[in-house]
Scaffold this motif. Structure first.
Motif, PDB file in Angstrom:
ATOM      1  N   THR A 162       0.829  -1.200   0.000  1.00  0.00           N
ATOM      2  CA  THR A 162       0.000   0.000   0.000  1.00  0.00           C
ATOM      3  C   THR A 162       0.865   1.252   0.000  1.00  0.00           C
ATOM      4  OG1 THR A 162      -1.791  -1.132   1.157  1.00  0.00           O
ATOM      5  CG2 THR A 162      -1.754   1.283   1.293  1.00  0.00           C
ATOM      6  N   GLU A 163       1.935   1.219   0.794  1.00  0.00           N
ATOM      7  CA  GLU A 163       2.812   2.397   0.906  1.00  0.00           C
ATOM      8  C   GLU A 163       3.540   2.673  -0.400  1.00  0.00           C
ATOM      9  OE1 GLU A 163       2.665  -0.102   3.087  1.00  0.00           O
ATOM     10  OE2 GLU A 163       1.552   1.000   4.640  1.00  0.00           O
ATOM     11  N   THR A 164       4.093   1.635  -1.033  1.00  0.00           N
ATOM     12  CA  THR A 164       4.839   1.860  -2.279  1.00  0.00           C
ATOM     13  C   THR A 164       3.909   2.301  -3.406  1.00  0.00           C
ATOM     14  OG1 THR A 164       4.688  -0.493  -2.867  1.00  0.00           O
ATOM     15  CG2 THR A 164       6.642   0.230  -1.638  1.00  0.00           C
ATOM     16  N   TRP A 165       2.689   1.764  -3.418  1.00  0.00           N
ATOM     17  CA  TRP A 165       1.711   2.173  -4.446  1.00  0.00           C
ATOM     18  C   TRP A 165       1.357   3.645  -4.280  1.00  0.00           C
ATOM     19  CZ3 TRP A 165      -4.169   1.948  -4.188  1.00  0.00           C
ATOM     20  CH2 TRP A 165      -4.733   2.186  -5.449  1.00  0.00           C
ATOM     21  N   ALA A 166       1.040   4.035  -3.044  1.00  0.00           N
ATOM     22  CA  ALA A 166       0.672   5.431  -2.790  1.00  0.00           C
ATOM     23  C   ALA A 166       1.845   6.366  -3.098  1.00  0.00           C
ATOM     24  CB  ALA A 166       0.233   5.597  -1.335  1.00  0.00           C
TER      25      ALA A 166
END
Length: 508
Positions: free
Chosen positions: A44-48
């Motif tokens: 989720t963090e890398t996508w955001a």
């Protein structure tokens, strides 16, 4: 909202920027949750973080559709805080099980009440597969209470192209309608998200001045142009399977055609408007190949920059038979438009970027000007400018000051920028809100899609069977010469120059 193809170009370039604009404007629901599904490794963090980097790269980039001066970090953090990323293969049931678990979690903890939009930002060959998998996982099932009112809804957004031919469009409709009801399906075309496109109906039907002359008695012909200065660039693989006709005609240009030519609806609800559009498309005979022209760009100069030919683009065959330009004549067999030709054209690597609808009215009688220097009166044009310099202009004749009887063409001009604030918009904001509200007016219905493919099918068949003499127009030009003949053979008609000023100013 669940986005399939969370790492794809469409998601990064248009869908997420539109969601950011809605968040910035305070228009997203308070409990909005965004779930991204993709095969690529990620969290989720890398996508955001990646999406944030993309937004930052668009700032100050005039060629980007997402056009803001800076990112509102508070709005972005709120949107990013709603995000979840799920890795999986969209062709395998496991992904849908994971999505179902995530939806149960956010439904309980996030207050989404079970309402879900599934957005298919994936290649069109996966549309049917994803819908079938959603159905098998029961993710498209809706529930009603004891009074028959919906407890929650499930809706699916499907991007263009919806099919590649008349038969494939019918097959895809049949496939997804086994899983979904028509009121759950939102076949999206971002062209309809443009304010200037939506305004066409308001311009026609809210003004008593124009509708009485909107017919074969007063209009000589109509030209609809969507010209681009960009080439295929790195989309060669997509374009080789699609081409300009499939990419632009049954959706974008027919959308503009329907807005201009449809009969007045009994109301502005979705059913009334879409019924009138189907009625219009049903009145259009299939276009025969002799009433159409195709082209492919060669090397040339576009906006003072030398560019190569289409066949030199990445992932494009050296002997490609794919068109990058299409022009055609459309006839409408109904009382309003009988005998009025509609000419459509679209192409890449053209002289100018321009999207417009130009309506030419019939000539005034010459009797009053007999034996004067104005025997040949210039025509009156009404031009609806979709992009750039969005607005509407009306050209008419006045007497030039002086002792001689001499006419001059002048324009009355309305520009959106002069009257309304500039609100960042990539074309998806209105459409996404409409999906959330269950408003289907701006979306294609199954019968509309099938009718548009029926109209162009003879061209697809003929062009697939015949090798074209490509390239046949220079990059930076107005297209192949044969397109001029398409108009001139039906009378003294000619395309409006692409470099005609679109800001309402007279070149002279």
């Amino acid at each position: 909202m669940v986005i399939f193809g969370a790492g794809g170009d469409l998601t990064k370039r248009l869908v997420v920027p539109a969601l950011y604009n809605l968040m910035h404007g305070g228009e997203l629901p308070e409990n909005f949750v965004l779930i991204g599904a993709d095969l690529a490794e990620g969290t989720t963090e890398t996508w955001a973080d990646h999406l944030h980097e993309m937004l930052e790269s668009f700032v100050g980039n005039e060629s980007a559709e997402f056009d803001v001066k800076k990112i509102d970090e508070k709005a972005w953090k709120k949107l990013a805080g709603s995000m979840r990323y799920i890795r999986g293969d969209m062709t395998k049931p496991d992904l849908y099980g994971d999505i179902g678990k995530a939806l149960d979690e956010v439904g309980k903890g996030g207050g989404t009440a079970g309402n879900v939009i599934f957005y298919l930002a994936v290649p069109d060959r996966f549309f049917g597969t994803v819908v079938e998998q959603l159905g098998k996982a029961k993710l498209t099932d809706q529930q009603e209470d004891a009074d028959g009112k919906p407890k929650f809804w499930r809706r699916v957004v499907i991007e263009k192209p919806f099919g590649h031919s008349f038969d494939s469009a019918k097959a895809l409709n049949a496939q997804i309608l086994k899983v979904l009801d028509e009121d759950q399906i939102y076949r999206i075309d971002h062209f309809l998200g443009k304010e200037t496109v939506q305004n066409i109906m308001m311009f026609r039907f809210a003004n008593g001045l124009f509708e009485p002359i909107w017919n074969r008695d007063r209009i000589d012909h109509v030209q609809i142009t969507v010209a681009e200065t960009v080439g295929v660039e790195d989309r060669g693989r997509f374009y080789e399977a699609t081409g300009a006709l499939r990419d632009m005609i049954p959706n974008h240009l027919f959308t503009l055609l329907s807005m201009v030519a449809m009969e007045p609806p009994v109301g502005f609800d979705a059913a009334a408007i879409r019924d009138k559009k189907v009625e219009l498309f049903s009145a259009i005979p299939a276009v025969e190949p002799e009433d159409a022209v195709r082209g492919q760009y060669g090397a040339g100069t576009v906006l003072d920059k030398k560019v190569g030919p289409y066949r030199g683009s990445p992932n494009v065959a050296a002997d490609s038979n794919v068109e990058t330009y299409v022009a055609m004549r459309i006839d409408i067999d109904n009382w309003r438009w009988a005998g009025v030709p509609f000419f459509l054209r679209t192409g890449k690597h053209m002289t100018e970027r321009k999207s417009e609808i130009a309506i030419r009215f019939k000539q005034a009688p010459y009797t009053a000007f007999h034996n004067t220097p104005v025997d040949t009166l210039p025509p009156n044009w009404l031009v609806l400018r979709i992009a750039p310099n969005e607005g509407i202009s009306l050209q008419f004749e006045v007497k030039r000051p002086g002792p001689e009887v001499e006419l001059a063409a002048v324009k009355m001009d309305f520009r959106y920028d002069d009257w309304f604030p500039d609100v960042p918009n990539v074309g998806y904001e209105t459409l996404l809100l409409d999906v959330m509200c269950g408003e289907q007016t701006l979306f294609m219905r199954a019968d509309m899609v099938e009718q548009t493919w029926r109209i162009v099918q003879p061209m697809l068949d003929a062009w697939a069977a015949e090798k074209a003499d490509f390239p046949n127009y220079t990059s930076g030009s107005a297209g192949p010469k044969a397109a001029d003949t398409l108009l001139s053979r039906s009378g003294k008609r000619a395309w409006r120059p692409l470099d005609e000023p679109s800001n309402g100013k007279n070149k002279n």
